[in-house]
Motif scaffolding. Structure first.
Motif, PDB file in Angstrom:
ATOM      1  N   ALA A  31      12.592   4.229   5.004  1.00 33.96           N
ATOM      2  CA  ALA A  31      11.631   3.910   6.059  1.00 33.96           C
ATOM      3  C   ALA A  31      10.214   3.850   5.489  1.00 33.96           C
ATOM      4  CB  ALA A  31      11.712   4.953   7.172  1.00 33.96           C
ATOM      5  N   ARG A  32       9.895   4.800   4.591  1.00 35.65           N
ATOM      6  CA  ARG A  32       8.567   4.793   3.967  1.00 35.65           C
ATOM      7  C   ARG A  32       8.376   3.546   3.114  1.00 35.65           C
ATOM      8  NH1 ARG A  32       7.292   9.198  -0.437  1.00 35.65           N
ATOM      9  NH2 ARG A  32       8.092  10.593   1.189  1.00 35.65           N
ATOM     10  N   LEU A  33       9.432   3.172   2.395  1.00 39.83           N
ATOM     11  CA  LEU A  33       9.352   1.968   1.564  1.00 39.83           C
ATOM     12  C   LEU A  33       9.085   0.742   2.424  1.00 39.83           C
ATOM     13  CD1 LEU A  33       9.699   0.837  -1.323  1.00 39.83           C
ATOM     14  CD2 LEU A  33      12.112   0.465  -0.770  1.00 39.83           C
ATOM     15  N   LEU A  62      -0.660   7.567   4.740  1.00 38.93           N
ATOM     16  CA  LEU A  62      -2.046   7.479   4.291  1.00 38.93           C
ATOM     17  C   LEU A  62      -2.982   7.568   5.489  1.00 38.93           C
ATOM     18  CD1 LEU A  62      -1.609   4.406   1.916  1.00 38.93           C
ATOM     19  CD2 LEU A  62      -1.809   6.775   1.191  1.00 38.93           C
ATOM     20  N   ALA A  63      -4.161   8.101   5.250  1.00 40.00           N
ATOM     21  CA  ALA A  63      -5.182   8.142   6.303  1.00 40.00           C
ATOM     22  C   ALA A  63      -5.831   6.769   6.433  1.00 40.00           C
ATOM     23  CB  ALA A  63      -6.238   9.196   5.974  1.00 40.00           C
ATOM     24  N   GLU A 110      -5.251   0.438  -3.192  1.00 42.10           N
ATOM     25  CA  GLU A 110      -4.773   1.146  -4.384  1.00 42.10           C
ATOM     26  C   GLU A 110      -3.815   2.266  -4.004  1.00 42.10           C
ATOM     27  OE1 GLU A 110      -5.177   0.462  -7.621  1.00 42.10           O
ATOM     28  OE2 GLU A 110      -6.092  -1.393  -6.882  1.00 42.10           O
ATOM     29  N   GLN A 111      -4.115   2.980  -2.923  1.00 47.12           N
ATOM     30  CA  GLN A 111      -3.242   4.072  -2.489  1.00 47.12           C
ATOM     31  C   GLN A 111      -1.877   3.545  -2.065  1.00 47.12           C
ATOM     32  OE1 GLN A 111      -5.432   6.099   0.595  1.00 47.12           O
ATOM     33  NE2 GLN A 111      -6.541   7.379  -0.853  1.00 47.12           N
ATOM     34  N   VAL A 112      -1.871   2.422  -1.363  1.00 41.15           N
ATOM     35  CA  VAL A 112      -0.597   1.829  -0.946  1.00 41.15           C
ATOM     36  C   VAL A 112       0.240   1.466  -2.168  1.00 41.15           C
ATOM     37  CG1 VAL A 112       0.454  -0.211   0.111  1.00 41.15           C
ATOM     38  CG2 VAL A 112      -1.370   1.003   1.306  1.00 41.15           C
ATOM     39  N   LYS A 113      -0.370   0.861  -3.175  1.00 41.57           N
ATOM     40  CA  LYS A 113       0.355   0.480  -4.387  1.00 41.57           C
ATOM     41  C   LYS A 113       0.922   1.702  -5.101  1.00 41.57           C
ATOM     42  CE  LYS A 113      -2.365  -3.717  -5.203  1.00 41.57           C
ATOM     43  NZ  LYS A 113      -3.412  -4.349  -6.037  1.00 41.57           N
ATOM     44  N   LYS A 114       0.124   2.770  -5.192  1.00 37.10           N
ATOM     45  CA  LYS A 114       0.592   3.990  -5.863  1.00 37.10           C
ATOM     46  C   LYS A 114       1.749   4.629  -5.094  1.00 37.10           C
ATOM     47  CE  LYS A 114      -0.874   8.505  -7.585  1.00 37.10           C
ATOM     48  NZ  LYS A 114       0.303   9.178  -6.993  1.00 37.10           N
ATOM     49  N   THR A 132       7.396   5.962  -4.269  1.00 37.80           N
ATOM     50  CA  THR A 132       8.525   5.939  -3.334  1.00 37.80           C
ATOM     51  C   THR A 132       9.729   5.242  -3.942  1.00 37.80           C
ATOM     52  OG1 THR A 132       7.001   5.938  -1.446  1.00 37.80           O
ATOM     53  CG2 THR A 132       9.262   5.249  -1.026  1.00 37.80           C
ATOM     54  N   ARG A 133       9.488   4.146  -4.639  1.00 40.89           N
ATOM     55  CA  ARG A 133      10.602   3.437  -5.294  1.00 40.89           C
ATOM     56  C   ARG A 133      11.274   4.328  -6.327  1.00 40.89           C
ATOM     57  NH1 ARG A 133       7.126  -2.074  -5.787  1.00 40.89           N
ATOM     58  NH2 ARG A 133       7.868  -3.105  -3.872  1.00 40.89           N
TER      59      ARG A 133
END
Length: 652
Positions: free
Chosen positions: A636-638, A66-67, A357-361, A366-367
């Motif tokens: 790693a992203r998770l 994310l930015a 919100e972006q992190v949650k989405k 990712t999951r």
């Protein structure tokens, strides 16, 4: 490497202070360090948490996904960019001709009491960047702590050499320099390479384009504040850095410009400079600030930064044209630091809810992605055999569910088949004809009978010629259903075996062989169906019922054979062809469904379970390297997103 000035996390912060120095000298040094930046006693205490939360998110590597709200510093070569950063941070960054900043340099300034001066420089080696290791892991980064400000330049240069190679190349890899001192402002910004127009010796011909691509990557994001450094002694309209900022921010909402080198401005052009800084030439929503940093002569004379700051203020106080800028808070490094800090904090406040919100989405997505490639085969042979058995069983379950219409992956199989069957039925209905030319046909096929006698052969010939035209469309229906079935079976294969190329290829081959064999059987049955239709047969009650409906008359078995007249032949032909159409409309879809779907699913399930007999388990469960890499990247992203969510939840 980097041996001089390094202290471990447990080493006291006074490690580099000369033990023979007297107390007065030590106090003088501390006072000098505390004065660097000289802009911070007025700052509000509640700004640091906002900057810290973004710094923490960047530390865990969330910028890969994310930015983040940030300030990016850009400028043409020799624009005075390094001098501005030096004045803000109180440390001497690398200087020289050509490209000095060769990697993005994240400068984290933290006003900390109880510490004389301390810096931490971190970066991930290029080899680890290439392998895609998790950015947040401390095992994957170089980390150097030191308490001597004079070492900053050397550390940055050596880090750049490792990331971008010794010489004049550039790299996208980030270097982070965290400076903690009572005498710095609370601020984080990213310095980018200066824009080059002409390659120097050893530089690639496209070095200018490389730098521009790197800059655009940062400044195009709506979350970025673009800090553009422009010398006063050049035409601002020709400044490449400002042009690039205008391209990505045409309304100037995210752009703040710094005018440097006001002492080099030509006599008589001062009013033009004021017009620029007053937003009358190239309007910017965040405006302009003019600064006068140390010049080369002052650097050569070792003029301290705090003394240079006082000289800067004196310059503006004594300038006939620029004196007014002090009252308007549009001049000096001090004003710049205050404005940048406030702009960054406001920017962070604006984007934090959206970022959350972006992190949650992204975490949710990712999951779900990880579920598709998680849980690779066990290393233990017995456990691996059990894993293979379960994998094949799960595949068979899905194949059976597909054949029953209970599984929908990519589109609904039975919805597509019904559309094919409807098209077949529509075609059958379109071939119906009133057989109005039956008299002519009768004459053409008349045998030795005398007038008034009928010839059943004529009736058969007309119907047989009409029905045989349906054979090729029937085979088209078969081929169409084979294609649809194959596509859906392959969807199940990709869903169940996407991680195992050997197992996937074996299964695909089995599907193709089974479908080809089933197609041959279905073609044979279609041929038999048309041979049966050549018999021209129907039960008497069925035929008479249809004939009565078509002729709009009443026919019964008691009247036979009294209504056997040629004038009735057209209705009789239509009646039998209607029966053929009704038989074909149902029988062919049922026949094809039996062979191409039901039996195919049963044969495939049996064949797949047969793989367990004498199976080379490790071969069947061999994973594509891309799959394991994807799983590693997703994990790693998770981890990054989970850490980011926890940080934001605690802050918000």
């Amino acid at each position: 490497m980097f041996s001089s000035g390094i202290i471990s996390s447990s080493t006291q912060s006074t490690a580099h202070v000369d033990e023979d120095s007297d107390e007065d000298s030590d106090a003088s040094q501390n006072e000098s360090r505390n004065m660097r930046g000289e802009v911070h006693s007025h700052l509000e205490e509640n700004i640091r948490p906002y900057i810290d939360v973004i710094d923490t998110l960047r530390s865990v590597g969330i910028q890969k996904d994310l930015a983040l709200p940030t300030i990016v510093v850009i400028g043409d070569q020799s624009s005075g960019k390094s001098s501005v950063l030096e004045a803000l941070s109180g440390v001497a960054l690398p200087r020289g001709s050509g490209i000095v900043t060769r990697c993005p340099l994240e400068l984290r300034l933290k006003k900390v009491t109880g510490v004389n001066w301390k810096a931490v420089l971190t970066y991930r080696p290029a080899s680890q960047q290439a392998r895609g290791q998790a950015a947040w892991s401390t095992r994957n980064e170089r980390r150097f702590e030191f308490v001597d400000p004079s070492l900053v330049g050397g550390y940055v240069v050596k880090a750049q050499n490792e990331l971008a190679g010794s010489g004049v190349g550039i790299s996208n890899n980030l270097i982070t320099l965290e400076v903690m001192s009572p005498g710095v402002c609370d601020l984080t910004l990213i310095d980018l390479p200066g824009i080059a127009r002409v390659p120097l010796n050893g530089q690639p011909d496209d070095i200018g384009e490389q730098i521009k691509r790197l800059i655009i990557k940062f400044i195009k994001k709506k979350e970025t504040i673009n800090l553009v450094v422009v010398p006063c002694n050049i035409d601002i309209a020709t400044t490449e850095a400002l042009k690039m900022a205008q391209e990505v921010d045409p309304e100037g909402k995210r752009t703040l410009a710094i005018l440097t080198k006001p002492d080099l401005i030509d006599k008589g052009t001062e009013k033009s400079a004021l017009a620029i800084i007053n937003n009358n030439v190239i309007p910017l929503r965040k405006g302009y600030i003019m600064v006068k940093c140390r010049g080369q002569q002052q650097i050569d004379d070792d003029i301290p930064l705090e003394e240079a700051a006082q000289m800067e203020r004196d310059f503006f106080l004594n300038h006939d044209y620029f004196r007014c800028l002090l009252d308007e808070d549009k001049a000096t490094i001090k004003c710049l630091a205050i404005k940048l800090t406030q702009e960054l904090v406001d920017h962070i406040k604006k984007f934090l809810p959206e970022l959350d919100e972006q992190v949650k989405k992204h975490l949710w997505d990712t999951r779900n992605e990880l579920k598709e490639c998680e849980g690779g085969p066990p290393q233990d042979p017995k456990a691996a055999k059990h894993f293979l058995t379960q994998t094949l069983k799960r595949f068979n379950d899905q194949i059976n569910s597909l054949s029953l219409g209970e599984l929908i992956l990519e589109g609904n199989l039975f919805a597509q088949l019904r559309a094919e069957f409807k098209e077949w039925n529509d075609h059958l209905n379109s071939t119906k004809t009133p057989f109005s030319d039956s008299k002519a046909v009768s004459q053409q096929n008349r045998g030795r009978e005398l007038p008034g006698f009928s010839n059943y052969k004529v009736f058969e010939t007309v119907l047989q010629k009409h029905v045989v035209k349906l054979k090729e469309p029937a085979n088209d229906l078969l081929r169409g259903m084979k294609g649809i079935t194959l596509k859906h079976l392959l969807d199940v294969v990709n869903h169940c075996f996407r991680n195992y190329p050997v197992l996937k290829n074996i299964t695909v081959s089995k599907i193709e062989n089974i479908l080809s064999s089933q197609q041959e059987k279905a073609e044979q049955r279609i041929s038999e169906q048309f041979e049966m239709e050549n018999l021209i047969y129907s039960q008497d009650p069925i035929f008479l019922k249809i004939l009565s409906e078509i002729a709009n008359d009443k026919f019964s078995e008691e009247e036979l054979p009294m209504f056997d007249k040629k004038c009735k032949y057209s209705h009789m032909l239509e009646a039998h062809y209607e029966i053929v159409v009704q038989r074909m409309a149902d029988q062919l879809p049922m026949m094809i469904s039996l062979f191409m779907l039901k039996e195919t699913a049963e044969l495939l399930s049996t064949d797949i379970l047969g793989l367990l007999d004498g199976a080379n388990v490790s071969e069947l469960l061999f994973e594509d390297s891309d799959v394991s890499k994807r799983r590693k990247d997703l994990r790693a992203r998770l981890d990054r997103l989970t850490a980011a969510q926890a940080e934001l939840a605690e802050f918000i």
